[in-house]
Write a protein that holds these residues in place. Structure first.
Motif, PDB file in Angstrom:
ATOM      1  N   ILE A  23      51.219 -40.105-135.560  1.00  0.00           N
ATOM      2  CA  ILE A  23      52.415 -39.143-135.500  1.00  0.00           C
ATOM      3  C   ILE A  23      53.283 -39.849-134.477  1.00  0.00           C
ATOM      4  O   ILE A  23      54.688 -39.896-134.537  1.00  0.00           O
ATOM      5  N   TYR A  24      52.627 -40.088-133.295  1.00  0.00           N
ATOM      6  CA  TYR A  24      53.432 -40.489-132.137  1.00  0.00           C
ATOM      7  C   TYR A  24      53.945 -42.177-132.472  1.00  0.00           C
ATOM      8  O   TYR A  24      55.249 -42.141-132.009  1.00  0.00           O
ATOM      9  N   ILE A  25      53.201 -42.785-132.850  1.00  0.00           N
ATOM     10  CA  ILE A  25      53.592 -44.015-132.895  1.00  0.00           C
ATOM     11  C   ILE A  25      54.795 -44.184-134.019  1.00  0.00           C
ATOM     12  O   ILE A  25      55.687 -44.895-133.827  1.00  0.00           O
ATOM     13  N   GLY A  26      54.499 -43.520-135.302  1.00  0.00           N
ATOM     14  CA  GLY A  26      55.335 -43.178-135.985  1.00  0.00           C
ATOM     15  C   GLY A  26      56.793 -42.932-135.535  1.00  0.00           C
ATOM     16  O   GLY A  26      57.800 -43.290-136.074  1.00  0.00           O
ATOM     17  N   ALA A  27      56.896 -41.756-134.715  1.00  0.00           N
ATOM     18  CA  ALA A  27      58.154 -41.340-134.158  1.00  0.00           C
ATOM     19  C   ALA A  27      58.931 -42.321-133.302  1.00  0.00           C
ATOM     20  O   ALA A  27      59.972 -42.508-133.471  1.00  0.00           O
TER      21      ALA A  27
ATOM     22  N   MET B 140      36.489 -34.329-137.271  1.00  0.00           N
ATOM     23  CA  MET B 140      37.819 -33.686-137.326  1.00  0.00           C
ATOM     24  C   MET B 140      38.524 -33.985-135.816  1.00  0.00           C
ATOM     25  O   MET B 140      39.690 -33.980-135.908  1.00  0.00           O
ATOM     26  N   THR B 141      37.518 -33.926-134.690  1.00  0.00           N
ATOM     27  CA  THR B 141      38.275 -34.115-133.418  1.00  0.00           C
ATOM     28  C   THR B 141      38.924 -35.601-133.486  1.00  0.00           C
ATOM     29  O   THR B 141      39.922 -35.666-132.994  1.00  0.00           O
ATOM     30  N   ARG B 142      38.062 -36.472-133.892  1.00  0.00           N
ATOM     31  CA  ARG B 142      38.558 -37.849-133.971  1.00  0.00           C
ATOM     32  C   ARG B 142      39.637 -38.027-134.740  1.00  0.00           C
ATOM     33  O   ARG B 142      40.508 -38.792-134.488  1.00  0.00           O
ATOM     34  N   LEU B 143      39.701 -37.474-135.901  1.00  0.00           N
ATOM     35  CA  LEU B 143      40.722 -37.578-136.999  1.00  0.00           C
ATOM     36  C   LEU B 143      41.988 -36.895-136.396  1.00  0.00           C
ATOM     37  O   LEU B 143      43.036 -37.526-136.470  1.00  0.00           O
ATOM     38  N   PHE B 144      41.903 -35.760-135.735  1.00  0.00           N
ATOM     39  CA  PHE B 144      42.944 -34.889-135.045  1.00  0.00           C
ATOM     40  C   PHE B 144      43.720 -36.081-133.907  1.00  0.00           C
ATOM     41  O   PHE B 144      44.809 -35.807-134.060  1.00  0.00           O
ATOM     42  N   LEU B 145      42.926 -36.399-133.247  1.00  0.00           N
ATOM     43  CA  LEU B 145      43.371 -37.424-132.346  1.00  0.00           C
ATOM     44  C   LEU B 145      44.026 -38.669-132.976  1.00  0.00           C
ATOM     45  O   LEU B 145      45.204 -38.907-132.365  1.00  0.00           O
ATOM     46  N   LEU B 146      43.492 -39.078-133.787  1.00  0.00           N
ATOM     47  CA  LEU B 146      43.996 -40.335-134.429  1.00  0.00           C
ATOM     48  C   LEU B 146      45.151 -40.027-135.242  1.00  0.00           C
ATOM     49  O   LEU B 146      46.182 -40.644-135.187  1.00  0.00           O
ATOM     50  N   LEU B 147      45.546 -38.606-135.737  1.00  0.00           N
ATOM     51  CA  LEU B 147      46.750 -38.354-136.464  1.00  0.00           C
ATOM     52  C   LEU B 147      47.705 -38.064-135.491  1.00  0.00           C
ATOM     53  O   LEU B 147      48.704 -38.290-135.745  1.00  0.00           O
TER      54      LEU B 147
END
Lengths: 187, 133
Positions: B111-115, B100-107
């Motif tokens: 989101i940042y790159i997408g923005a 979850m920690t890794r997924l959270f960071l990846l998400l």
């Protein structure tokens, strides 16, 4: 316009600057128009040819080399367009031999004085208009546009000898107009 | 005779070089320039590698990675649940805690790159380029 300024304007126009090209049209428009007018004898056609000359010049401008004379280059385009309108013109010019030239005036000869003879000028102008198309073109390039024989040969794509012959014959015809003014030629 | 011809030649020179030029028709330059303006047309933007050329593949790659992690985690959780029986909820939470920690960071990264990509696409949307025909 100084030569350097002109080169700069040509370079700007070559880079796509339409305002710079408008300056060139403004400067050389009258010369190109007059060359077409004297060759074709029709104001509307002459204007059409002059416009087409500049449109083609604009398209071909990136390929124009700075070492060439811009006016000579424009005249070449104009004359090629005139050849299209008057197909016999090129044939007439090409048919001239190079073996008839005697006593052509030195092309570097300069006029020290200008005669004010309105009547004679009008007569000569009419005589120029009545010359065969090929002679009129050569006389126009030589005397009105002040090109050398070599430049005329380049512009019309003719051998130098043919150019000299054509101008010689044209002048011989024009000299007939001067016969009634013989006293002027005696001093 | 030669003298007379020479004098006539000079006179002819004088007259010919003083023949007047016809004036340029009014509005000539404007008409030429209008034709030239018509000669211009739209052209596609020339090829170049830009920020978007790197950002879009990165975004896509990270997106695939996130999906892969999610699928992997879901599969692991389902397997653990089947194996652990009654202790399913606690075991899932424990198994996923690291993921979850890794997924959270990846998400977050996604989101940042997408923005950024979205904003870049908006500001760098295709503009017309005029060039000489």
């Amino acid at each position: 316009m100084k030569q350097d300024d002109e080169q700069g304007i040509i370079r700007q126009a070559q880079a796509g600057d339409t305002a710079a090209f408008a300056t060139l049209v403004e400067k050389y428009g009258q010369l190109v128009f007059n060359l077409a007018l004297r060759t074709l004898h029709d104001r509307l056609e002459a204007e059409d040819i002059a416009q087409e000359t500049f449109v083609r010049a604009w398209r071909a401008l990136p390929r124009f080399r700075a070492e060439a004379q811009f006016t000579t280059w424009l005249y070449r385009i104009t004359i090629n367009l005139c050849y299209n309108r008057l197909p016999h013109l090129r044939q007439e010019l090409a048919a001239m031999d190079a073996d008839e030239v005697t006593g052509l005036p030195d092309e570097r000869q300069t006029m020290e004085t200008r005669l004010v003879m309105v009547e004679l000028m009008a007569q000569v102008q009419t005589a120029v208009i009545n010359l065969p198309d090929s002679y009129r073109l050569l006389i126009t390039l030589r005397h009105i546009h002040d090109l050398s024989y070599q430049e005329i040969a380049e512009v019309t794509n003719l051998p130098l000898g043919s150019v000299k012959t054509g101008i010689f014959r044209a002048r011989r015809l024009l000299r007939q107009v001067l016969q009634p003014y013989e006293e002027l030629t005696h001093g | 005779m030669d003298e007379m011809v020479s004098a006539q030649e000079q006179l002819l020179d004088q007259v010919l070089t003083t023949l007047p030029l016809a004036p340029l028709p009014e509005g000539f330059t404007a008409r030429v320039m209008a034709q030239i303006e018509q000669q211009t047309h739209m052209a596609p933007v020339r090829f170049r590698l830009d920020f978007l050329d790197w950002a879009v593949p990165t975004f896509t790659a990270v997106f695939v990675l996130v999906v892969w992690f999610l699928l992997q985690s879901t599969a692991a959780a389902a397997l653990s649940g089947t194996l652990a029986g009654l202790n399913l909820p606690g075991l899932i939470i424990m198994l996923l805690s690291h993921q979850m920690t890794r997924l959270f960071l990846l998400l977050l990264l996604e989101i940042y790159i997408g923005a950024v990509v979205g904003l870049w696409l908006w500001y760098d949307r295709p503009m017309s380029v005029v060039y000489r025909s």
